[in-house]
Design a protein around this motif. Structure first.
Motif, PDB file in Angstrom:
ATOM      1  N   ASN A 351       0.812  -1.221   0.000  1.00 62.71           N
ATOM      2  CA  ASN A 351       0.000   0.000   0.000  1.00 62.71           C
ATOM      3  C   ASN A 351       0.848   1.277   0.000  1.00 62.71           C
ATOM      4  O   ASN A 351       0.441   2.308   0.542  1.00 62.71           O
ATOM      5  CB  ASN A 351      -0.937   0.013   1.216  1.00 62.71           C
ATOM      6  CG  ASN A 351      -1.872  -1.180   1.237  1.00 62.71           C
ATOM      7  OD1 ASN A 351      -2.331  -1.633   0.190  1.00 62.71           O
ATOM      8  ND2 ASN A 351      -2.144  -1.697   2.432  1.00 62.71           N
ATOM      9  N   SER A 352       2.021   1.225  -0.578  1.00 65.22           N
ATOM     10  CA  SER A 352       2.887   2.407  -0.627  1.00 65.22           C
ATOM     11  C   SER A 352       2.548   3.228  -1.865  1.00 65.22           C
ATOM     12  O   SER A 352       2.177   2.698  -2.920  1.00 65.22           O
ATOM     13  CB  SER A 352       4.356   2.002  -0.646  1.00 65.22           C
ATOM     14  OG  SER A 352       4.619   1.180  -1.760  1.00 65.22           O
ATOM     15  N   ASP A 353       2.701   4.539  -1.730  1.00 67.01           N
ATOM     16  CA  ASP A 353       2.395   5.464  -2.810  1.00 67.01           C
ATOM     17  C   ASP A 353       3.706   5.899  -3.457  1.00 67.01           C
ATOM     18  O   ASP A 353       4.567   6.497  -2.801  1.00 67.01           O
ATOM     19  CB  ASP A 353       1.646   6.677  -2.271  1.00 67.01           C
ATOM     20  CG  ASP A 353       1.143   7.591  -3.383  1.00 67.01           C
ATOM     21  OD1 ASP A 353       1.401   7.268  -4.577  1.00 67.01           O
ATOM     22  OD2 ASP A 353       0.511   8.616  -3.077  1.00 67.01           O
ATOM     23  N   PRO A 354       3.921   5.618  -4.755  1.00 66.24           N
ATOM     24  CA  PRO A 354       5.199   5.987  -5.389  1.00 66.24           C
ATOM     25  C   PRO A 354       5.471   7.483  -5.355  1.00 66.24           C
ATOM     26  O   PRO A 354       6.626   7.901  -5.248  1.00 66.24           O
ATOM     27  CB  PRO A 354       5.029   5.478  -6.830  1.00 66.24           C
ATOM     28  CG  PRO A 354       3.988   4.424  -6.757  1.00 66.24           C
ATOM     29  CD  PRO A 354       3.055   4.861  -5.675  1.00 66.24           C
ATOM     30  N   SER A 355       4.425   8.304  -5.429  1.00 70.28           N
ATOM     31  CA  SER A 355       4.641   9.746  -5.470  1.00 70.28           C
ATOM     32  C   SER A 355       5.137  10.299  -4.146  1.00 70.28           C
ATOM     33  O   SER A 355       5.722  11.389  -4.104  1.00 70.28           O
ATOM     34  CB  SER A 355       3.346  10.454  -5.871  1.00 70.28           C
ATOM     35  OG  SER A 355       2.315  10.178  -4.933  1.00 70.28           O
ATOM     36  N   LYS A 356       4.943   9.551  -3.064  1.00 75.90           N
ATOM     37  CA  LYS A 356       5.371  10.018  -1.743  1.00 75.90           C
ATOM     38  C   LYS A 356       6.649   9.336  -1.273  1.00 75.90           C
ATOM     39  O   LYS A 356       7.100   9.590  -0.157  1.00 75.90           O
ATOM     40  CB  LYS A 356       4.258   9.762  -0.724  1.00 75.90           C
ATOM     41  CG  LYS A 356       2.970  10.519  -1.033  1.00 75.90           C
ATOM     42  CD  LYS A 356       1.888  10.225   0.002  1.00 75.90           C
ATOM     43  CE  LYS A 356       0.598  10.974  -0.317  1.00 75.90           C
ATOM     44  NZ  LYS A 356      -0.473  10.685   0.675  1.00 75.90           N
ATOM     45  N   GLU A 357       7.211   8.487  -2.083  1.00 79.93           N
ATOM     46  CA  GLU A 357       8.423   7.778  -1.702  1.00 79.93           C
ATOM     47  C   GLU A 357       9.628   8.675  -1.926  1.00 79.93           C
ATOM     48  O   GLU A 357       9.861   9.153  -3.039  1.00 79.93           O
ATOM     49  CB  GLU A 357       8.567   6.494  -2.536  1.00 79.93           C
ATOM     50  CG  GLU A 357       9.647   5.571  -2.056  1.00 79.93           C
ATOM     51  CD  GLU A 357       9.367   4.986  -0.684  1.00 79.93           C
ATOM     52  OE1 GLU A 357      10.234   5.148   0.199  1.00 79.93           O
ATOM     53  OE2 GLU A 357       8.279   4.394  -0.497  1.00 79.93           O
ATOM     54  N   GLU A 358      10.409   8.917  -0.849  1.00 81.30           N
ATOM     55  CA  GLU A 358      11.553   9.820  -0.917  1.00 81.30           C
ATOM     56  C   GLU A 358      12.881   9.091  -0.841  1.00 81.30           C
ATOM     57  O   GLU A 358      13.931   9.737  -0.812  1.00 81.30           O
ATOM     58  CB  GLU A 358      11.474  10.853   0.216  1.00 81.30           C
ATOM     59  CG  GLU A 358      10.252  11.746   0.167  1.00 81.30           C
ATOM     60  CD  GLU A 358      10.243  12.632  -1.072  1.00 81.30           C
ATOM     61  OE1 GLU A 358      11.336  12.911  -1.604  1.00 81.30           O
ATOM     62  OE2 GLU A 358       9.147  13.048  -1.491  1.00 81.30           O
ATOM     63  N   ASN A 359      12.868   7.772  -0.790  1.00 80.11           N
ATOM     64  CA  ASN A 359      14.109   7.006  -0.689  1.00 80.11           C
ATOM     65  C   ASN A 359      14.961   7.210  -1.938  1.00 80.11           C
ATOM     66  O   ASN A 359      14.458   7.156  -3.060  1.00 80.11           O
ATOM     67  CB  ASN A 359      13.774   5.522  -0.496  1.00 80.11           C
ATOM     68  CG  ASN A 359      14.988   4.731  -0.043  1.00 80.11           C
ATOM     69  OD1 ASN A 359      16.083   4.912  -0.550  1.00 80.11           O
ATOM     70  ND2 ASN A 359      14.778   3.848   0.930  1.00 80.11           N
ATOM     71  N   VAL A 360      16.262   7.432  -1.727  1.00 79.38           N
ATOM     72  CA  VAL A 360      17.170   7.651  -2.862  1.00 79.38           C
ATOM     73  C   VAL A 360      17.280   6.387  -3.696  1.00 79.38           C
ATOM     74  O   VAL A 360      17.348   6.451  -4.935  1.00 79.38           O
ATOM     75  CB  VAL A 360      18.552   8.098  -2.351  1.00 79.38           C
ATOM     76  CG1 VAL A 360      19.528   8.274  -3.525  1.00 79.38           C
ATOM     77  CG2 VAL A 360      18.431   9.388  -1.562  1.00 79.38           C
TER      78      VAL A 360
END
Length: 840
Positions: A351-360
């Motif tokens: 359920n993760s949102d790609p637009s909110k993912e900040e991992n390098v």
């Protein structure tokens, strides 16, 4: 006979005494006599006397020195003149007088000159054997037939050039219509070859996917069959092989960039390294969830041992089985870094949102796993596409800044840098005829219309284009002046646009803007902006295969006004097709109006044409020219083709011609190549000659008219000629049926070209055709057809009179003539002005 004189020591000179000689001298004399006997036997009439000198000068008794010197000199001179440098001894026992080739046998030293010294040892009894001529028959060398050189179909095959990357997607029966489709839609247009491997297939295979079925759902078996299939079918065509599961998102552009920097000679096994179950220290395998990259060298090294891997290695996971096989038999471990290049991957949470993912690691990831559903796959693709697009914009800005900095130290300074930076400079015309024309437009109207009108409404794609350009201009202006100023569009005052073939579409806008400052103050200003919509990268569109062996059915509609042109048409057609047995069939379509049809038995208006057809059939017995007669008040193209279509098979290729068209084989081949069944129809633009009375005013027209602008033009107002398949016509006609039921007049208001444009999803190819040539002819326009078709017919007649310069010259001569005539009249008479309507 020639007398030989022998000279011996202590013996009387005349006559010679052989007995007084020593044994060695005796042998020399015998050899000399044998040699001369052979010469005499070969020549019945001796022409020269050869002087011979013995080797042992001790046995020679000198006579007075003068005659001896003269005799020796004369003998040498005659010897040089009468014999060759190579001695050819004759065999007295030989019966064959033919010339032969000398063969050296035994202890012969080879050919020598007549005055050469023999090195044979006389005292040991070894005498020099004479040369024996041998006849060696000439046997010509049989030249073997040269082997036929095999040339590959493609240059890349002959040079051993392979494609860079092959992608294999491992899917299953349950996910092939969901996740596999999402994978195909996100990577197939970025990669050249994508193949899906599955155990069992569904009855319905998704469109546009190449699927290989192994017939078994066992995972290890499918992995083995996949590698085996790749080795059998693709190993010689690609350098790198990438395998991935269908629940993994792959950033295709980054994968291609990674492969482009790797050397294909290394046996590389690259992916996400994992330890085997049980923690075996021997090596690491590549986890299948994040995909893995195999080099061609590694697969070739593994090929001989693939069966051993299937029989000897036991594993529950296919990626572990393949990793163990590569480690055991190719001695290669999985790595995630090679030559400074990193294989980035990211594990996706639930359920993760790609637009909110900040991992390098996520932003740099080449693959993302696991993907739960197609919707998440599309969101990932959208996110990574935006990232790559922003990177591209940043690179463009960086390059533009570098170009600007470099241009400052150039000879011309900043003037050497064109705007926009990185785009081709504008086209520079060499003459006034090459000047590109600007179109003037406002937000509602455009002052350049296709029908020649001075002003028309801005609509359709032109309206969308102008709206988009204005919005882009406002966005760039606010981006430049924010946050100090905020600009709002009030109206477009002036708009100009033109197409530059070297760079793209250019726009110049005069905008009336409202400028609002940070303090809330506002004022109205006028701002001019320039915009360029550059040409994008040229893309080659794949086309279906077509052949030039297709038979073309030429349909020739005829009305009563066409009868006078049939002789010329049949003569040209017979020379081009009947004589050469071209794969084409000519069919006449005689169109009668109701009154003409009633009198067809008493007075057939096409009787002469039918008689000429019969004459050509008698002249060419193998040729049959069928004809069809129809009766109609308004001979529209669609009504005529409805009759023709029903009388021909579905796969028939039609060419609808006109009676004043000169048809040749060159055009028919282009008709075959440009008409593609279920893909494309072809409407050629013929070249029509100008009116000879205007184009060659006061001159004799040439016998052969060339395709130049002074002699004619490509008539863009005529859509009569067409090439299409019967199946495409029938399919388009079916889509049109519902509208015909509501309004039957549509059959007369539309022609075949409009029908394909409006009701078919085919490519409508419209292009000039130099091989389709028509002589000038005034067309009789039928007012019963639609207003648009009638207007196009009238426009074609007007444009076919002559070029603008020719018409202007004719008007000028007419006006000059009227002015001269008026000067002779009385002074009180006014000179009349001649206008175009008075000339034509």
């Amino acid at each position: 006979m020639v007398q030989v004189q022998s000279v011996g020591v202590g013996c009387p000179l005349d006559p010679p005494h052989i007995d007084c000689l020593t044994s060695g001298q005796h042998h020399q004399v015998q050899a000399l006599l044998q040699r001369w006997s052979g010469v005499f036997a070969a020549h019945e009439e001796p022409t020269a006397i050869l002087s011979t000198t013995f080797l042992d000068w001790n046995i020679i008794r000198y006579r007075p020195i003068g005659p001896v010197v003269i005799g020796i000199s004369l003998g040498f001179t005659l010897s040089l003149l009468s014999v060759t440098w190579v001695e050819e001894p004759c065999d007295t026992d030989s019966k064959n007088g033919d010339e032969g080739v000398l063969v050296q046998e035994g202890n012969l030293k080879g050919a020598r000159r007549p005055n050469s010294i023999s090195t044979s040892n006389v005292e040991n009894g070894d005498t020099e054997e004479d040369f024996e001529p041998r006849i060696v028959p000439y046997k010509p060398v049989k030249q073997s037939q040269p082997k036929k050189l095999f040339r590959a179909k493609y240059i890349s095959t002959e040079l051993g050039i392979r494609e860079r990357l092959f992608v294999g997607v491992l899917t299953s029966k349950n996910t092939i219509n969901t996740l596999a489709v999402a994978v195909n839609r996100t990577i197939s247009h970025h990669l050249d070859s994508v193949v899906f491997f599955t155990g069992m297939r569904n009855r319905k295979i998704p469109h546009g996917m190449f699927v290989v079925t192994h017939g078994d759902e066992r995972l290890i078996w499918n992995m083995f069959q996949t590698v085996k299939y790749v080795l059998e079918h693709y190993i010689s065509e690609y350098d790198w092989f990438y395998f991935v599961q269908d629940d993994t998102y792959t950033e295709a552009d980054r994968l291609k960039a990674l492969v482009g920097h790797l050397s294909m000679d290394h046996g590389l096994y690259m992916g996400s390294p994992e330890e085997f179950i049980g923690g075996e220290p021997e090596g690491r395998y590549c986890y299948g969830g994040f995909g893995y990259l195999l080099s061609r060298t590694l697969l070739l090294r593994l090929k001989p041992f693939l069966e051993n891997c299937r029989n000897d290695i036991l594993s529950a996971r296919p990626d572990e089985w393949l990793g163990r096989c590569i480690i055991d038999y190719a001695n290669t471990n999985c790595v995630d870094e090679h030559e400074g290049l990193q294989y980035y991957h990211f594990e996706m949470g639930k359920n993760s949102d790609p637009s909110k993912e900040e991992n390098v690691n996520f932003k740099n990831a080449l693959t993302v796993h696991p993907v739960s559903d197609p919707e998440q796959m599309y969101r990932l693709h959208k996110h990574f596409t935006e990232i790559e697009l922003q990177r591209t914009y940043n690179e463009i800005e960086k390059l533009q800044a570098e170009i600007k900095n470099v241009s400052e130290v150039a000879f011309d300074g900043n003037r050497s840098a064109q705007w926009p930076i990185g785009i081709n400079p504008p086209f520079e015309p060499k003459t006034r005829f090459e000047v590109l024309r600007w179109e003037y437009f406002t937000e509602d109207q455009v002052y350049s219309c296709t029908d020649g009108s001075p002003k028309c409404e801005l609509r359709g794609i032109d309206k969308a284009d102008v709206t988009d350009v204005i919005e882009t201009a406002m966005g760039e202006l606010n981006k430049k002046y924010k946050p100090i100023l905020h600009l709002k569009k009030q109206q477009l005052i002036n708009g100009y646009r033109r197409f530059d073939p070297t760079r793209g579409m250019e726009y110049t806008l005069d905008l009336q803007l409202e400028v609002v400052s940070q303090k809330g103050r506002s004022r109205s200003i006028t701002k001019r902006v320039h915009l360029v919509r550059p040409l994008s990268q040229i893309e080659i569109i794949p086309m279906p295969y077509v052949t030039e062996a297709t038979r073309v059915h030429i349909i020739l509609p005829m009305v009563v006004h066409d009868r006078g042109y049939i002789n010329q048409f049949l003569q040209v057609y017979a020379d081009n097709f009947f004589e050469t047995s071209e794969n084409a069939v000519l069919t006449f379509l005689f169109i009668y109006d109701p009154f003409e049809a009633q009198q067809v038995n008493q007075n057939d208006i096409f009787a002469d044409v039918k008689a000429k057809i019969n004459a050509y059939e008698r002249k060419y017995p193998t040729i049959k020219i069928p004809w069809i007669s129809v009766k109609t008040e308004a001979p529209s193209q669609i009504k005529i083709m409805d009759i023709i279509s029903k009388k021909h098979p579905v796969d028939t290729l039609f060419f609808v011609a006109s009676v004043n068209t000169n048809v040749n084989s060159e055009f028919l081949n282009r008709c075959r190549m440009n008409s593609i069944n279920s893909w494309q129809v072809f409407f050629p633009i013929h070249f029509q000659d100008y009116n000879a009375d205007i184009a060659y005013h006061n001159q004799q027209p040439p016998a052969t008219i060339d395709l130049v602008k002074e002699s004619g033009h490509f008539d863009r107002s005529v859509f009569d000629e067409a090439c299409f398949y019967n199946s495409d016509y029938m399919a388009t006609r079916t889509r049109m049926a519902s509208d015909v039921q509501e309004n039957e007049e549509i059959l007369e208001t539309l022609d075949v070209y409009d029908m394909f444009i409006k009701y078919s999803g085919l490519h409508v190819f419209r292009a000039v055709e130099p091989a389709l040539h028509q002589k000038y002819r005034y067309q009789v326009c039928n007012p019963r057809l639609s207003e648009e078709i009638y207007h196009r017919c009238v426009q074609s007649n007007l444009e076919g009179l002559g070029s603008r310069s020719q018409l202007a010259m004719l008007l000028f001569e007419q006006e000059q003539g009227n002015s001269t005539a008026s000067g002779k009249c009385a002074a009180f008479m006014e000179t009349a002005t001649v206008g175009p309507s008075e000339v034509f």
